[in-house]
Motif scaffolding. Sequence first.
Motif, PDB file in Angstrom:
ATOM      1  N   GLY A  26       0.843  -1.185   0.000  1.00 51.77           N
ATOM      2  CA  GLY A  26       0.000   0.000   0.000  1.00 51.77           C
ATOM      3  C   GLY A  26       0.882   1.239   0.000  1.00 51.77           C
ATOM      4  N   LEU A  27       0.644   2.159  -0.899  1.00 55.68           N
ATOM      5  CA  LEU A  27       1.478   3.356  -0.992  1.00 55.68           C
ATOM      6  C   LEU A  27       1.077   4.440  -0.011  1.00 55.68           C
ATOM      7  N   ASP A  28      -0.093   4.328   0.547  1.00 62.39           N
ATOM      8  CA  ASP A  28      -0.598   5.367   1.439  1.00 62.39           C
ATOM      9  C   ASP A  28      -0.666   4.899   2.892  1.00 62.39           C
ATOM     10  N   GLY A  29       0.132   3.922   3.255  1.00 61.79           N
ATOM     11  CA  GLY A  29       0.078   3.404   4.618  1.00 61.79           C
ATOM     12  C   GLY A  29      -0.276   1.924   4.589  1.00 61.79           C
ATOM     13  N   ASP A  30      -1.245   1.522   5.380  1.00 61.08           N
ATOM     14  CA  ASP A  30      -1.667   0.127   5.414  1.00 61.08           C
ATOM     15  C   ASP A  30      -2.233  -0.290   4.066  1.00 61.08           C
ATOM     16  N   LEU A  31      -2.086  -1.564   3.749  1.00 58.52           N
ATOM     17  CA  LEU A  31      -2.436  -2.074   2.425  1.00 58.52           C
ATOM     18  C   LEU A  31      -3.864  -1.744   2.004  1.00 58.52           C
ATOM     19  N   TYR A  32      -4.838  -1.987   2.844  1.00 58.97           N
ATOM     20  CA  TYR A  32      -6.232  -1.768   2.442  1.00 58.97           C
ATOM     21  C   TYR A  32      -6.927  -0.692   3.263  1.00 58.97           C
ATOM     22  N   ARG A  33      -6.176   0.281   3.744  1.00 60.17           N
ATOM     23  CA  ARG A  33      -6.758   1.389   4.480  1.00 60.17           C
ATOM     24  C   ARG A  33      -6.712   2.636   3.589  1.00 60.17           C
ATOM     25  N   PRO A  34      -7.855   3.163   3.227  1.00 63.95           N
ATOM     26  CA  PRO A  34      -7.874   4.351   2.359  1.00 63.95           C
ATOM     27  C   PRO A  34      -7.345   5.581   3.092  1.00 63.95           C
ATOM     28  N   THR A  35      -6.867   6.530   2.297  1.00 67.28           N
ATOM     29  CA  THR A  35      -6.407   7.799   2.848  1.00 67.28           C
ATOM     30  C   THR A  35      -7.237   8.925   2.260  1.00 67.28           C
ATOM     31  N   GLY A  36      -7.133  10.069   2.844  1.00 63.30           N
ATOM     32  CA  GLY A  36      -7.884  11.226   2.370  1.00 63.30           C
ATOM     33  C   GLY A  36      -9.140  11.413   3.183  1.00 63.30           C
ATOM     34  N   THR A  37      -9.891  12.418   2.796  1.00 62.15           N
ATOM     35  CA  THR A  37     -11.137  12.761   3.462  1.00 62.15           C
ATOM     36  C   THR A  37     -12.249  12.744   2.429  1.00 62.15           C
ATOM     37  N   PHE A  38     -13.385  12.180   2.815  1.00 66.70           N
ATOM     38  CA  PHE A  38     -14.532  12.119   1.915  1.00 66.70           C
ATOM     39  C   PHE A  38     -14.823  13.507   1.371  1.00 66.70           C
ATOM     40  N   PRO A  39     -15.033  13.664   0.120  1.00 68.01           N
ATOM     41  CA  PRO A  39     -15.224  12.678  -0.941  1.00 68.01           C
ATOM     42  C   PRO A  39     -13.945  12.350  -1.716  1.00 68.01           C
ATOM     43  N   LYS A  40     -12.790  12.786  -1.219  1.00 67.24           N
ATOM     44  CA  LYS A  40     -11.528  12.540  -1.915  1.00 67.24           C
ATOM     45  C   LYS A  40     -10.733  11.453  -1.198  1.00 67.24           C
ATOM     46  N   VAL A  41     -11.291  10.261  -1.185  1.00 67.11           N
ATOM     47  CA  VAL A  41     -10.653   9.108  -0.571  1.00 67.11           C
ATOM     48  C   VAL A  41      -9.975   8.308  -1.674  1.00 67.11           C
ATOM     49  N   LYS A  42      -8.794   7.762  -1.364  1.00 66.01           N
ATOM     50  CA  LYS A  42      -8.089   6.982  -2.377  1.00 66.01           C
ATOM     51  C   LYS A  42      -7.315   5.833  -1.741  1.00 66.01           C
ATOM     52  N   MET A  43      -6.983   4.877  -2.590  1.00 65.83           N
ATOM     53  CA  MET A  43      -6.118   3.759  -2.215  1.00 65.83           C
ATOM     54  C   MET A  43      -5.152   3.557  -3.375  1.00 65.83           C
ATOM     55  N   ASN A  44      -3.864   3.468  -3.060  1.00 65.12           N
ATOM     56  CA  ASN A  44      -2.849   3.272  -4.084  1.00 65.12           C
ATOM     57  C   ASN A  44      -1.984   2.075  -3.728  1.00 65.12           C
ATOM     58  N   PHE A  45      -1.608   1.313  -4.745  1.00 59.46           N
ATOM     59  CA  PHE A  45      -0.856   0.083  -4.533  1.00 59.46           C
ATOM     60  C   PHE A  45       0.384   0.041  -5.411  1.00 59.46           C
ATOM     61  N   ARG A  46       1.423  -0.675  -4.933  1.00 58.48           N
ATOM     62  CA  ARG A  46       2.601  -0.954  -5.737  1.00 58.48           C
ATOM     63  C   ARG A  46       2.893  -2.446  -5.653  1.00 58.48           C
ATOM     64  N   PRO A  47       2.637  -3.177  -6.734  1.00 56.76           N
ATOM     65  CA  PRO A  47       3.059  -4.573  -6.779  1.00 56.76           C
ATOM     66  C   PRO A  47       4.583  -4.627  -6.905  1.00 56.76           C
ATOM     67  N   THR A  48       5.214  -5.553  -6.221  1.00 53.42           N
ATOM     68  CA  THR A  48       6.668  -5.670  -6.285  1.00 53.42           C
ATOM     69  C   THR A  48       7.083  -7.097  -6.622  1.00 53.42           C
ATOM     70  N   LEU A  49       8.263  -7.225  -7.173  1.00 50.16           N
ATOM     71  CA  LEU A  49       8.877  -8.497  -7.512  1.00 50.16           C
ATOM     72  C   LEU A  49      10.359  -8.226  -7.638  1.00 50.16           C
ATOM     73  N   CYS A  50      11.152  -9.221  -7.948  1.00 56.48           N
ATOM     74  CA  CYS A  50      12.574  -9.003  -8.208  1.00 56.48           C
ATOM     75  C   CYS A  50      12.693  -8.054  -9.393  1.00 56.48           C
ATOM     76  N   ASN A  51      13.604  -7.098  -9.304  1.00 57.16           N
ATOM     77  CA  ASN A  51      13.781  -6.098 -10.351  1.00 57.16           C
ATOM     78  C   ASN A  51      14.698  -6.551 -11.487  1.00 57.16           C
ATOM     79  N   HIS A  52      15.290  -7.725 -11.387  1.00 57.23           N
ATOM     80  CA  HIS A  52      16.172  -8.250 -12.442  1.00 57.23           C
ATOM     81  C   HIS A  52      17.099  -7.155 -12.945  1.00 57.23           C
ATOM     82  N   CYS A  53      17.816  -6.591 -11.990  1.00 57.75           N
ATOM     83  CA  CYS A  53      18.660  -5.428 -12.211  1.00 57.75           C
ATOM     84  C   CYS A  53      19.786  -5.682 -13.212  1.00 57.75           C
TER      85      CYS A  53
END
Length: 186
Positions: free
Chosen positions: A41-68
């Motif tokens: 979760g980019l905004d804190g806990d994985l499934y906890r929305p951030t912001g104040t109604f009506p501007k609530v959002k949830m953002n995610f970043r999937p990760t894996l090996c970056n094969h640098c």
Amino acid sequence: MAKQYGMVIDTTRCMGCQTCAVACKVSNGVPGELYWAHVEGLDGDLYRPTGTFPKVKMNFRPTLCNHCAEPACVANCPTGAMAKREDNGAVVVDQDVCIGCGTCVNSCPYEAPQIDEEAGVSSKCTLCFDRLDNDHRPWCVQACPAEARIVGDLNDPESEVSKYIAEKGAVPYLEENGTTPSVYYV
């Protein structure tokens, strides 16, 4: 020029469903409590929305090996078990050579390698290079219901992944670590 497999993950499409992580674990037979793919979760806990109604959002970043391009895990592995494939750029671990010392785990700034305690060896994402070599998408890409993942040869400017990176201005996560990641994010 050799291939360099890579991926772009469009976080504007990701809905945090974890299908990528489950598909990877099941299809690759990832052992025990290990997961080669994660969703943060980019905004804190994985499934906890951030912001104040009506501007609530949830953002995610999937990760894996970056094969640098310059993988710290390979540079620091004392046995040579961690290696970067010359034919496609995937970073892999030879579990027959690995001694399970954890140097790769401690060296990787992305926390990609993990120690399989039961087998006593390192375990990590392979970018399903064997599937890519045979014109199949990695399990995480194939399973994503939001089509948030695009994969291909980063060295081919005409590949779908290269065009997507250029069009969307995708950048690697924590690029400043000096490892030159092959996974990009929008």
